[in-house]
Write a protein that holds these residues in place. Structure first.
Motif, PDB file in Angstrom:
ATOM      1  N   VAL A  87      -1.564   5.729   9.302  1.00  0.00           N
ATOM      2  CA  VAL A  87      -2.124   5.011  10.442  1.00  0.00           C
ATOM      3  C   VAL A  87      -2.872   3.799   9.956  1.00  0.00           C
ATOM      4  N   LEU A  88      -2.602   2.704  10.613  1.00  0.00           N
ATOM      5  CA  LEU A  88      -3.279   1.451  10.273  1.00  0.00           C
ATOM      6  C   LEU A  88      -3.455   0.641  11.536  1.00  0.00           C
ATOM      7  N   PRO A  89      -4.536  -0.113  11.625  1.00  0.00           N
ATOM      8  CA  PRO A  89      -4.804  -0.876  12.844  1.00  0.00           C
ATOM      9  C   PRO A  89      -3.782  -1.983  13.059  1.00  0.00           C
ATOM     10  N   SER A  90      -3.530  -2.752  12.023  1.00  0.00           N
ATOM     11  CA  SER A  90      -2.573  -3.841  12.150  1.00  0.00           C
ATOM     12  C   SER A  90      -1.965  -4.102  10.796  1.00  0.00           C
ATOM     13  N   ILE A  91      -0.683  -4.253  10.791  1.00  0.00           N
ATOM     14  CA  ILE A  91       0.005  -4.434   9.520  1.00  0.00           C
ATOM     15  C   ILE A  91      -0.113  -5.862   9.051  1.00  0.00           C
ATOM     16  N   ASP A  92      -0.609  -6.694   9.944  1.00  0.00           N
ATOM     17  CA  ASP A  92      -0.597  -8.125   9.707  1.00  0.00           C
ATOM     18  C   ASP A  92      -1.811  -8.614   8.929  1.00  0.00           C
ATOM     19  N   ILE A  93      -2.614  -7.687   8.461  1.00  0.00           N
ATOM     20  CA  ILE A  93      -3.788  -8.049   7.690  1.00  0.00           C
ATOM     21  C   ILE A  93      -3.523  -7.661   6.238  1.00  0.00           C
ATOM     22  N   PRO A  94      -3.604  -8.632   5.351  1.00  0.00           N
ATOM     23  CA  PRO A  94      -3.223  -8.393   3.962  1.00  0.00           C
ATOM     24  C   PRO A  94      -3.837  -7.134   3.344  1.00  0.00           C
ATOM     25  N   TYR A  95      -5.066  -6.867   3.671  1.00  0.00           N
ATOM     26  CA  TYR A  95      -5.691  -5.668   3.126  1.00  0.00           C
ATOM     27  C   TYR A  95      -4.840  -4.437   3.444  1.00  0.00           C
ATOM     28  N   PHE A  96      -4.424  -4.333   4.675  1.00  0.00           N
ATOM     29  CA  PHE A  96      -3.642  -3.159   5.065  1.00  0.00           C
ATOM     30  C   PHE A  96      -2.216  -3.193   4.537  1.00  0.00           C
ATOM     31  N   SER A  97      -1.603  -4.354   4.563  1.00  0.00           N
ATOM     32  CA  SER A  97      -0.231  -4.375   4.055  1.00  0.00           C
ATOM     33  C   SER A  97      -0.233  -4.092   2.553  1.00  0.00           C
ATOM     34  N   ASN A  98      -1.327  -4.437   1.913  1.00  0.00           N
ATOM     35  CA  ASN A  98      -1.464  -4.092   0.491  1.00  0.00           C
ATOM     36  C   ASN A  98      -1.570  -2.590   0.281  1.00  0.00           C
ATOM     37  N   ILE A  99      -2.378  -1.963   1.079  1.00  0.00           N
ATOM     38  CA  ILE A  99      -2.501  -0.504   0.951  1.00  0.00           C
ATOM     39  C   ILE A  99      -1.127   0.134   1.167  1.00  0.00           C
ATOM     40  N   ILE A 100      -0.455  -0.317   2.214  1.00  0.00           N
ATOM     41  CA  ILE A 100       0.873   0.221   2.506  1.00  0.00           C
ATOM     42  C   ILE A 100       1.793   0.050   1.307  1.00  0.00           C
ATOM     43  N   GLU A 101       1.692  -1.093   0.691  1.00  0.00           N
ATOM     44  CA  GLU A 101       2.533  -1.355  -0.467  1.00  0.00           C
ATOM     45  C   GLU A 101       2.277  -0.295  -1.549  1.00  0.00           C
ATOM     46  N   GLY A 102       1.023  -0.006  -1.773  1.00  0.00           N
ATOM     47  CA  GLY A 102       0.685   1.031  -2.748  1.00  0.00           C
ATOM     48  C   GLY A 102       1.207   2.393  -2.299  1.00  0.00           C
ATOM     49  N   ILE A 103       1.049   2.659  -1.024  1.00  0.00           N
ATOM     50  CA  ILE A 103       1.519   3.940  -0.488  1.00  0.00           C
ATOM     51  C   ILE A 103       3.036   4.041  -0.635  1.00  0.00           C
ATOM     52  N   ALA A 104       3.715   2.959  -0.324  1.00  0.00           N
ATOM     53  CA  ALA A 104       5.178   2.965  -0.404  1.00  0.00           C
ATOM     54  C   ALA A 104       5.640   3.184  -1.842  1.00  0.00           C
ATOM     55  N   GLU A 105       5.020   2.506  -2.760  1.00  0.00           N
ATOM     56  CA  GLU A 105       5.412   2.656  -4.166  1.00  0.00           C
ATOM     57  C   GLU A 105       5.217   4.077  -4.650  1.00  0.00           C
ATOM     58  N   GLU A 106       4.064   4.608  -4.367  1.00  0.00           N
ATOM     59  CA  GLU A 106       3.787   5.963  -4.825  1.00  0.00           C
ATOM     60  C   GLU A 106       4.634   6.972  -4.049  1.00  0.00           C
TER      61      GLU A 106
END
Lengths: 322, 322
Positions: B65-84
DNA sequence: TTGTAGGCGTTATCAG
DNA sequence: CTGATAACGCCTACAA
């Protein structure tokens, strides 16, 4: 975890009846409905979504393949997809690929494995022929400027948009124009290149290989280009950039090296993201979010609709970098 | 769509045997294995993932869950989540919430409905008490600086980091310091506010309500702040910004109004995104991607591990805006 | 090494 | 209106 059978037993009805109240079917006597509700409450019942999916043969899940979520263009598309998905009660399964074909195939396998009801390619590396082999497993839509009619596609007309950009630069007195691309082999990039070559020919300018910069997607990439620019013997007077981030990087790099924008070099970009507004970057607006929305709509219409190519409008925004 | 039974029939074996070869179980005679392979190939068989999920009771899907994917902070976290996630063969189901509690509850319901095996909150609006009610439906991990030990959490120590930022500004001669927040009521923001109030007290500066700017997340938000700054009777000499985007907006706004950074106003931010490097913004580095990775790792360890609080390091990066 | 049969939790058909 | 019961497609004891 309580299941439908336990609820049925507790409520003194059959599973069919429980299922009926679960799905708001008519023809359930009020007292039974009530008894079922009671039972569900007391056991804190929640339906098992996986079981529903299996039974229905559909999951309300759609796959989204994207190279990297960390690029505003893509996170914007996702945002559009998410918004429209919500409208249709669809959840998103993200498949980040880094343009690796094997990952794109994984996404296709999710489709074939019935985990997702449809698949949106926000970009792709895999060939259309391969994707065609997955026909019949569920709708696929492409967010690219595509000439085929096998799959529905959503895009702005990149060739025209790029032409428009070049014409604008030319109208401002430029003829020595460089450009940057996200990924040379991408469908949209190829359209851009086509436009570039046509226009350069028209104005009798040679195509210089060292004036096209591949793999430029981020602000950092843009920043790097200026280093290369400095080493160029023949220098362009204008850049048409992949997107606003690359443009921003270019501009910072230029300023850092004492070049003045737009006098020493002009910069025009694509997307019209917030950064371009704040930095007064001239850009070509693309309705990115709308691409995402339309992709979902097209997916939902599914096979019922004919495979169409949807072309969205672009718009040149004049600001201060050209 | 061919199923396991058809394969069995065609190969002249039982479904159990087909299942065995499907799952690379030992104890299948080579010739039978071969026959099954043949049958699967000829029918272009693909296992139905939904059926597997139902049978196994697990889906290899995790919710984010994330508020908005359009904020670099969150898309960065997602990137880490996706990689792992890739590492653990997990697919991601995205739930974009815009901080709407109802959407966060929807995500929780996906967990309760067994559609996802676990849930990561990159941020949340819903109370912990509510989330607790979903205990037992699968692991939940929080990407926030949290004091509770009910759920594992991953974060930098925001209070210390903010203190560090303030100390740095103070060491550079500032005492009139304003700050911006993404969302005042967020867990991390509250830590930042705590730090701010403590330090201001220490240096005997009053807390001025109009020096704290809420709902600042984007470059545009940062740009707006300068308008408000201009209307301020008493003006701060430094800003501690939510993130690099807000800082960038602040800086552009300042320059636009003829203010010189860092002389008229200093700006320090969080995140250390590429834009801060290109713009030479002083910032406090946060290992955002690592937060995502660790979140997945923690989720995978699941209930086996004790609920722990993972604290990641931050680092002040001195550049040219302070 | 292989097959039979029951189970995962719902939905949906079809009598009653 | 309601209830049996057969799908949905796979996994996995258990037995052989």
């Amino acid at each position: 975890m309580a299941n439908i059978r336990e609820i049925a037993k507790l409520a003194g009805v059959s599973v069919a009846t429980v299922s009926r109240v679960l799905n708001n079917h008519p023809y359930v006597r009020e007292e039974k409905r009530h008894a079922v509700q009671q039972a569900m409450d007391s056991l804190d019942y929640r339906r098992n979504l996986t079981a529903i999916h299996l039974s229905k043969g559909t999951t309300n899940l759609i796959g989204v393949v994207l190279p990297s979520i960390d690029i505003p263009y893509f996170s914007n598309i996702i945002e559009g997809i998410a918004e429209e998905g919500l409208q249709h009660n669809l959840q998103l399964v993200l498949v980040q690929t880094n343009y690796e074909i094997s990952k794109e195939l994984d996404a296709l396998e999710l489709l074939r494995g019935n985990l997702i009801d449809g698949l949106i390619f926000t970009s792709r590396a895999v060939s259309l022929d391969i994707i065609k082999q997955y026909n019949g497993n569920g709708p696929v839509v492409l967010c690219e400027d595509s000439d085929q009619l096998e799959f529905p596609s959503i895009s702005i007309p990149h060739e025209q948009a790029f032409q428009r950009g070049l014409d604008y630069l030319i109208s401002k007195g430029h003829s020595r124009i460089a450009y940057t691309l996200g990924r040379k082999t991408g469908a949209n990039s190829q359209k851009r290149t086509t436009a570039y070559q046509a226009i350069m020919k028209k104005i009798n300018e040679p195509i210089r290989d060292d004036w096209v910069f591949d793999k430029c997607l981020t602000i950092t990439d843009g920043r790097q280009i200026i280093h290369k620019y400095n080493r160029l013997k023949e220098k362009p007077t204008a850049f048409l950039a992949t997107n606003d981030q690359v443009a921003a990087g270019l501009i910072f790099g230029a300023q850092n090296d004492g070049l003045t924008v737009p006098y020493d070099i002009a910069v025009l970009s694509f997307d019209n993201q917030p950064i371009s507004e704040v930095m007064n970057i001239s850009t070509i607006d693309i309705p990115i979010k709308e691409i995402g929305r339309k992709a979902v709509q097209t997916l939902v219409e599914g096979k019922s609709a004919k495979k169409q190519k949807i072309s969205l409008p672009f718009q040149l925004i004049e600001r201060k970098t050209v």
